[in-house]
Enzyme design. Structure first.
Site, short mmCIF file in Angstrom:
data_model
loop_
_atom_site.label_atom_id
_atom_site.label_comp_id
_atom_site.label_asym_id
_atom_site.label_seq_id
_atom_site.Cartn_x
_atom_site.Cartn_y
_atom_site.Cartn_z
N LEU A 1 39.29 33.81 39.00
CA LEU A 1 40.17 35.15 39.63
C LEU A 1 39.17 36.09 40.00
O LEU A 1 38.45 36.65 39.31
CB LEU A 1 41.17 35.41 38.78
N ASP A 2 39.01 36.54 41.31
CA ASP A 2 37.83 37.44 41.83
C ASP A 2 38.14 38.82 40.97
O ASP A 2 39.27 39.14 40.68
CB ASP A 2 38.34 37.48 43.41
N ARG A 3 37.04 39.20 40.87
CA ARG A 3 37.07 40.55 40.27
C ARG A 3 38.13 41.61 40.71
O ARG A 3 38.64 42.34 40.16
CB ARG A 3 35.77 41.35 40.69
N THR B 1 40.89 41.07 42.50
CA THR B 1 42.26 40.55 42.49
C THR B 1 42.90 40.71 41.20
O THR B 1 42.11 40.76 40.06
CB THR B 1 42.43 39.15 42.69
N ARG C 1 42.51 34.97 50.85
CA ARG C 1 42.15 36.27 51.73
C ARG C 1 41.61 35.84 53.15
O ARG C 1 41.83 36.37 54.05
CB ARG C 1 40.88 36.80 51.00
#
Length: 309
Positions: free
Chosen positions: A143-145, A147, A244
């Site tokens: 999970l992207d930072r 997000t 994204r």
């Protein structure tokens, strides 16, 4: 594989280790002492002299490595690295579910999932290993930072394999929601399919025309308020920056995205504009007991800066 660490975790992180090379019989050992070998082995920025004086390098049995100790081949050395100062990331990690095998949390934007680069103590794993007293806690997916939303973690190494295999097999049903502009000429729902690649060292991913499809997302518009809407995103693959990129390529970039369509020059401690992307739901059949599992984020869009909550 190294033996078990003689040092307990610190800040939720296990000790690092090094091993001296095996003896090369035709040639003498090139380092006279363990101190000389550590200086050779570690980057110049590491203050080996200070760490040796503070007895921070230890052997398998926990005894300190001495500066003038004769060099010994095939020897493990354990130590905790110095951690950089970090700005505390605002926002609460909400534990949505916890049992003997799994922890499911709802993380705020800007908090890294794993300790990496400039974000070590300020990561979900580091914080929760200490707070929940689970030294082997590890994430089962990315999970992207920037997000927000649901992140699933295994409590111990024993459970990591069975659950991680679900993600690898595409057997976990994930739903995201995002705030983005509305295009009246865009017919929804639609499925975006293309080939995405993110090169190491670059900020943005890119589409490779004509390459086999490796990224697929179902895009649906759930609601609209003025020029923006809330989109329901159902990824069928898990490429880096997939959601994204897919919305950006449709001409509807996610609100407050620092990378798409343009890379913004933001300070690492600028928490004022969270990306409006939420990992909202996770569902799957439990590989251990066969039960149906479903977890839902406690957050909702639009996501506000932590200081505004």
């Amino acid at each position: 594989m190294p033996p078990r660490s003689p040092l307990p975790p610190r800040h939720g992180l296990g000790a690092a280790w090094l091993r001296t090379p095996d003896r090369d019989k035709p040639h003498p050992d090139p380092w006279p002492t363990m101190g000389a070998w550590l200086r050779h082995r570690l980057p110049e920025r590491v203050d080996v002299e200070r760490m040796l004086a503070e007895q921070r390098f230890v052997h398998d049995d926990g005894s300190p490595v001495a500066e003038e100790q004769p060099y010994a081949p095939h020897t493990f050395v354990w130590f905790h690295r110095d951690l950089p100062d970090e700005v505390e990331v605002p926002g609460e990690i909400v534990v949505v579910h916890r049992d003997e095998r799994l922890v499911v949390v709802d993380k705020p934007a800007f908090l890294s999932s794993i300790p990496r680069g400039r974000h070590v103590r300020q990561s979900v794993v580091t914080r929760l290993r200490a707070e929940l007293e689970l030294p082997e806690l590890s994430p089962l997916h990315r999970l992207d930072r920037v997000t927000s939303g649901l992140l699933m973690l295994a409590t111990t190494r024993q459970w990591r394999g069975p659950y991680q295999s679900l993600f690898q097999a595409g057997a976990v049903r994930k739903t995201y929601r995002a705030v983005a502009p509305v295009r009246d000429d865009l017919e929804l729902p639609l499925v975006v399919r293309n080939h995405l690649v993110k090169q190491r060292g670059t900020w943005q991913a890119e589409v490779v025309p004509g390459a086999p499809v490796n990224a697929e997302t179902l895009v649906e518009l759930e609601s609209r308020s003025g020029e923006h809407g809330v989109y329901r995103l159902t990824p069928r693959t898990g490429r880096t920056h997939q959601l994204r990129m897919h919305l950006n390529d449709l001409g509807i970039p996610i609100v407050d995205d620092p990378l798409y369509p343009t890379v913004l020059d933001l300070e690492v401690d600028d928490f004022s504009r969270p990306l409006q992307l939420l990992a909202a739901e996770i569902a799957f059949t439990d590989p251990i007991d066969g039960t149906e599992r479903r977890f839902t984020s406690v957050r909702s869009l639009p996501l506000l800066p932590a200081e505004a909550l």
